[in-house]
Motif scaffolding. Structure first.
Motif, mmCIF file in Angstrom:
data_model
loop_
_atom_site.group_PDB
_atom_site.id
_atom_site.type_symbol
_atom_site.label_atom_id
_atom_site.label_comp_id
_atom_site.label_asym_id
_atom_site.label_seq_id
_atom_site.Cartn_x
_atom_site.Cartn_y
_atom_site.Cartn_z
ATOM 1 N N ALA A 1 32.025 26.796 31.736
ATOM 2 C CA ALA A 1 33.057 26.947 32.766
ATOM 3 C C ALA A 1 34.009 28.086 32.415
ATOM 4 C CB ALA A 1 33.833 25.642 32.937
ATOM 5 N N MET A 2 34.362 28.199 31.142
ATOM 6 C CA MET A 2 35.287 29.255 30.729
ATOM 7 C C MET A 2 34.636 30.627 30.862
ATOM 8 S SD MET A 2 38.337 29.598 29.969
ATOM 9 C CE MET A 2 39.515 30.707 29.237
ATOM 10 N N SER A 3 33.356 30.727 30.556
ATOM 11 C CA SER A 3 32.646 31.990 30.718
ATOM 12 C C SER A 3 32.625 32.407 32.188
ATOM 13 C CB SER A 3 31.223 31.845 30.178
ATOM 14 O OG SER A 3 30.502 33.028 30.400
ATOM 15 N N SER A 4 32.360 31.446 33.052
ATOM 16 C CA SER A 4 32.363 31.708 34.492
ATOM 17 C C SER A 4 33.752 32.149 34.952
ATOM 18 C CB SER A 4 31.919 30.446 35.230
ATOM 19 O OG SER A 4 31.966 30.629 36.609
ATOM 20 N N TRP A 5 34.777 31.473 34.459
ATOM 21 C CA TRP A 5 36.160 31.817 34.797
ATOM 22 C C TRP A 5 36.493 33.238 34.349
ATOM 23 C CZ3 TRP A 5 40.434 32.028 37.258
ATOM 24 C CH2 TRP A 5 41.611 32.478 36.652
ATOM 25 N N GLN A 6 36.131 33.581 33.129
ATOM 26 C CA GLN A 6 36.456 34.906 32.611
ATOM 27 C C GLN A 6 35.762 36.010 33.418
ATOM 28 O OE1 GLN A 6 35.466 34.213 28.484
ATOM 29 N NE2 GLN A 6 37.612 33.910 27.941
ATOM 30 N N SER A 7 34.531 35.753 33.822
ATOM 31 C CA SER A 7 33.818 36.721 34.663
ATOM 32 C C SER A 7 34.532 36.891 36.000
ATOM 33 C CB SER A 7 32.379 36.260 34.908
ATOM 34 O OG SER A 7 31.649 36.286 33.723
ATOM 35 N N PHE A 8 34.925 35.778 36.597
ATOM 36 C CA PHE A 8 35.640 35.810 37.870
ATOM 37 C C PHE A 8 36.959 36.582 37.726
ATOM 38 C CE2 PHE A 8 39.048 33.951 40.455
ATOM 39 C CZ PHE A 8 38.574 34.222 41.730
ATOM 40 N N ALA A 9 37.733 36.244 36.694
ATOM 41 C CA ALA A 9 39.034 36.879 36.474
ATOM 42 C C ALA A 9 38.879 38.383 36.264
ATOM 43 C CB ALA A 9 39.739 36.237 35.283
ATOM 44 N N ARG B 1 36.289 40.304 37.319
ATOM 45 C CA ARG B 1 35.831 40.905 38.581
ATOM 46 C C ARG B 1 36.976 41.118 39.563
ATOM 47 N NH1 ARG B 1 32.038 37.086 38.713
ATOM 48 N NH2 ARG B 1 32.996 35.995 40.434
ATOM 49 N N LYS B 2 37.891 40.146 39.608
ATOM 50 C CA LYS B 2 39.005 40.208 40.558
ATOM 51 C C LYS B 2 40.206 40.967 40.011
ATOM 52 C CE LYS B 2 36.962 37.844 43.736
ATOM 53 N NZ LYS B 2 36.544 38.438 44.976
ATOM 54 N N GLY B 3 40.174 41.316 38.737
ATOM 55 C CA GLY B 3 41.284 42.049 38.133
ATOM 56 C C GLY B 3 42.570 41.236 38.098
ATOM 57 N N LEU B 4 42.457 39.958 37.758
ATOM 58 C CA LEU B 4 43.629 39.081 37.754
ATOM 59 C C LEU B 4 44.607 39.475 36.647
ATOM 60 C CD1 LEU B 4 42.007 35.568 38.319
ATOM 61 C CD2 LEU B 4 42.882 37.168 40.014
ATOM 62 N N SER B 5 45.879 39.286 36.932
ATOM 63 C CA SER B 5 46.929 39.556 35.947
ATOM 64 C C SER B 5 47.004 38.401 34.948
ATOM 65 C CB SER B 5 48.276 39.702 36.656
ATOM 66 O OG SER B 5 48.699 38.450 37.163
ATOM 67 N N GLU B 6 47.702 38.637 33.847
ATOM 68 C CA GLU B 6 47.901 37.582 32.854
ATOM 69 C C GLU B 6 48.589 36.369 33.485
ATOM 70 O OE1 GLU B 6 46.655 37.432 29.722
ATOM 71 O OE2 GLU B 6 45.655 39.286 30.337
ATOM 72 N N GLU B 7 49.536 36.635 34.363
ATOM 73 C CA GLU B 7 50.266 35.561 35.047
ATOM 74 C C GLU B 7 49.315 34.727 35.912
ATOM 75 O OE1 GLU B 7 53.362 33.129 35.840
ATOM 76 O OE2 GLU B 7 53.479 34.848 34.502
ATOM 77 N N GLU B 8 48.410 35.385 36.610
ATOM 78 C CA GLU B 8 47.455 34.671 37.462
ATOM 79 C C GLU B 8 46.454 33.867 36.633
ATOM 80 O OE1 GLU B 8 46.897 37.428 41.394
ATOM 81 O OE2 GLU B 8 46.274 38.310 39.481
ATOM 82 N N LYS B 9 46.112 34.359 35.450
ATOM 83 C CA LYS B 9 45.144 33.686 34.585
ATOM 84 C C LYS B 9 45.755 32.518 33.800
ATOM 85 C CE LYS B 9 43.722 37.523 32.558
ATOM 86 N NZ LYS B 9 42.965 38.415 31.671
ATOM 87 N N ARG B 10 47.057 32.513 33.657
ATOM 88 C CA ARG B 10 47.735 31.546 32.794
ATOM 89 C C ARG B 10 47.386 30.078 33.066
ATOM 90 N NH1 ARG B 10 52.695 33.734 32.495
ATOM 91 N NH2 ARG B 10 52.008 34.839 30.658
ATOM 92 N N PRO B 11 47.399 29.590 34.329
ATOM 93 C CA PRO B 11 47.117 28.159 34.544
ATOM 94 C C PRO B 11 45.730 27.731 34.040
ATOM 95 C CG PRO B 11 47.960 29.165 36.559
ATOM 96 C CD PRO B 11 47.726 30.267 35.577
ATOM 97 N N VAL B 12 44.727 28.559 34.251
ATOM 98 C CA VAL B 12 43.375 28.209 33.821
ATOM 99 C C VAL B 12 43.251 28.333 32.300
ATOM 100 C CG1 VAL B 12 40.914 28.715 34.076
ATOM 101 C CG2 VAL B 12 42.428 28.882 36.051
ATOM 102 N N ASP B 13 43.870 29.346 31.734
ATOM 103 C CA ASP B 13 43.830 29.493 30.282
ATOM 104 C C ASP B 13 44.498 28.308 29.586
ATOM 105 O OD1 ASP B 13 42.466 31.862 30.626
ATOM 106 O OD2 ASP B 13 44.206 33.149 30.265
ATOM 107 N N HIS B 14 45.596 27.824 30.132
ATOM 108 C CA HIS B 14 46.267 26.645 29.569
ATOM 109 C C HIS B 14 45.403 25.395 29.753
ATOM 110 C CE1 HIS B 14 50.048 28.243 28.138
ATOM 111 N NE2 HIS B 14 50.188 28.928 29.259
#
Length: 68
Positions: free
Chosen positions: A27-35, A37-50
């Motif tokens: 799931a984390m690998s899939s998330w990282q690929s998505f993030a 691809r979409k060029g998400l900011s650190e702020e946008e990635k924070r909830p999933v990373d936590h």
């Protein structure tokens, strides 16, 4: 809620509900690929990373000492 926000929430929930370390890493690998691809900011990635950190801690504490 935007489509990106909905996807972030979906990944967050998916990671929170993982029952094994393999499932979590997949799931984390899939998330990282998505993030990426979409060029998400650190702020946008924070909830999933936590969510990942919390899920990982939960799974690690479930490991029985007899397995080592």
């Amino acid at each position: 809620m935007s489509a990106i926000e909905q996807e972030i929430t979906r990944y967050e929930n998916k990671i929170k509900n993982c029952q094994s370390m393999t499932e979590l890493l997949t799931a984390m690998s899939s998330w990282q690929s998505f993030a990426q691809r979409k060029g998400l900011s650190e702020e946008e990635k924070r909830p999933v990373d936590h969510a990942y950190i919390d899920a990982e801690a939960k799974l690690i504490t479930q490991v029985k000492s007899s397995l080592w």
